[in-house]
Design an enzyme around this catalytic site. Structure first.
Site, PDB file in Angstrom:
ATOM      1  CD  GLU A 243      -2.782   1.099   2.546  1.00  0.00           C
ATOM      2  OE1 GLU A 243      -2.401   0.504   3.576  1.00  0.00           O
ATOM      3  OE2 GLU A 243      -3.898   1.651   2.457  1.00  0.00           O
TER       4      GLU A 243
ATOM      5  CE  LYS B  12      -7.578   1.382   3.086  1.00  0.00           C
ATOM      6  NZ  LYS B  12      -6.393   1.967   3.772  1.00  0.00           N
TER       7      LYS B  12
ATOM      8  CB  CYS C 254      -4.731  -1.678   4.078  1.00  0.00           C
ATOM      9  SG  CYS C 254      -3.877  -1.844   5.667  1.00  0.00           S
TER      10      CYS C 254
HETATM   11  N1  LIG Z   1      -3.747   1.265   5.923  1.00  0.00           N
HETATM   12  C1  LIG Z   1      -4.743   0.710   6.571  1.00  0.00           C
HETATM   13  O1  LIG Z   1      -5.848   0.608   6.081  1.00  0.00           O
HETATM   14  C2  LIG Z   1      -4.410   0.213   7.936  1.00  0.00           C
HETATM   15  C3  LIG Z   1      -5.437  -0.753   8.486  1.00  0.00           C
HETATM   16  C4  LIG Z   1      -5.108  -1.180   9.852  1.00  0.00           C
HETATM   17  O2  LIG Z   1      -4.020  -0.978  10.366  1.00  0.00           O
HETATM   18  C5  LIG Z   1      -6.154  -1.880  10.590  1.00  0.00           C
HETATM   19  O3  LIG Z   1      -5.944  -2.149  11.788  1.00  0.00           O
HETATM   20  O4  LIG Z   1      -7.209  -2.180  10.037  1.00  0.00           O
END
Ligand SMILES: NC(=O)CCC(=O)C(=O)O
Length: 318
Positions: free
Chosen positions: A68, A149, A191
């Site tokens: 990411e 996203k 993510c």
């Molecule tokens: N970059 C993100 O979306 C981090 C997501 C994350 O750390 C989580 O706990 O969920």
């Protein structure tokens, strides 16, 4: 529709009317996840990504994945400065404004690989909106998919972490499935998207053999949830799951958990690294998917007569 009380007697198990899925993976596919060390210099990040992609390709990877926000530091203050438009998604753009797109396309065609280019902050010049967007390129260098996203990382755990992506980013509106004709379908999430089982379920029900998540979990949630969520998506759907993080950096404002990994359809972590820069590789095979699905046949035991068939829920247009 949920009924309040369900008794086993009232709802005896029977095989779902849904036919078995067509076979998801056509032949073995070598996957390489690049746990990249990134910094503040976009040009240097792109150059370094190129070196690591070349290394993975030289070892025979068919599909290479970056993490990411691989072209920038991860933080809402950085997204506007590092953002680029994406040719084809929001029209034509001068090449000097799209260095990340240009680099990824050239890497995919030079090395004849599928390249899932982590994500970058994307600028839509028509609306001035920013997105966290993953681009996938074919071995000819063509952009074959983008995933914005869908679930923005908005969390606040007192004393631990406060991060509100939606302060600067807009959410994507579409689940993403990419067709790699020699291999099959891959679902993409970014993510925080991994926390929402629906994207993986939709992809699996539509025949994907893997979900790939470029991600950057943090030092609070990473140790507890990163592997758990990846293995959850794998066991629910009996597909491969890949989680690709940046390497951890002591200088960065956001400290990434690292631990990029490949999880097999039985939910076993089959390849993993620590927090340092590295490449995680694994050969995904049709045989492993068959073996797992034969042993525990949940893919043909679903009760869509009880809970609606989510595979019929189509994507929403942006
Ligand atoms: N970059 C993100 O979306 C981090 C997501 C994350 O750390 C989580 O706990 O969920």
């Amino acid at each position: 529709m949920f009924r309040r009380f369900l008794s086993a007697a009232a709802t005896p198990f029977r095989a779902a009317a849904t036919p078995a899925m067509s076979f998801p993976l056509k032949k073995p596919c070598k996957l390489a996840l690049i746990q990249l060390a990134t910094g503040n210099d976009k040009t240097a990040n792109l150059k370094h990504a190129g070196e690591k992609v070349a290394e993975a390709a030289s070892r025979g990877a068919n599909v290479v994945v970056l993490p990411e926000c691989f072209n920038s530091p991860y933080g809402t203050e950085y997204f506007p400065k590092y953002a680029e438009p994406i040719p084809g998604v929001t029209g034509a753009h001068p090449p000097e404004s799209t260095p990340s797109y240009n680099t990824l396309s050239a890497l995919a065609s030079t090395h004849k690989i599928y390249l899932i280019g982590g994500s970058i902050p994307e600028l839509d010049p028509r609306t001035q909106k920013l997105y966290n967007t993953s681009m996938t390129f074919s071995p000819s260098g063509a952009l074959i998919a983008t995933h914005r996203k869908v679930h923005l990382f908005d969390i606040s755990i007192p004393g631990k972490i406060h991060f509100i992506e939606s302060e600067v980013l807009s959410p994507g509106m579409t689940p993403t499935l990419v067709d790699l004709p020699e291999f099959g379908l891959i679902g993409i999430g970014i993510c925080y998207d991994v926390r929402f089982p629906e994207l993986a379920m939709l992809a699996a029900r539509k025949g994907a053999f893997a979900m790939v998540y470029p991600g950057a979990f943090n030092m609070t949630t990473g140790p507890v949830h990163w592997e758990l969520l990846g293995r959850g998506r794998a066991v629910d759907n009996q597909i491969y799951v890949a989680l690709c993080s940046p390497a951890r950096s002591a200088e960065a404002g956001y400290t990434a958990w690292g631990h990029s990994m490949v999880i097999d359809p039985y939910a076993e972590v089959v390849a993993v690294t620590d927090e340092t820069e590295g490449i995680v590789e694994w050969v995904l095979t049709p045989e492993r998917i068959t073996e797992v699905r034969k042993g525990i046949p949940v893919t043909v035991q679903r009760r869509f007569d009880v809970y609606a068939d989510i595979s019929v829920v189509g994507p929403t247009e942006e």
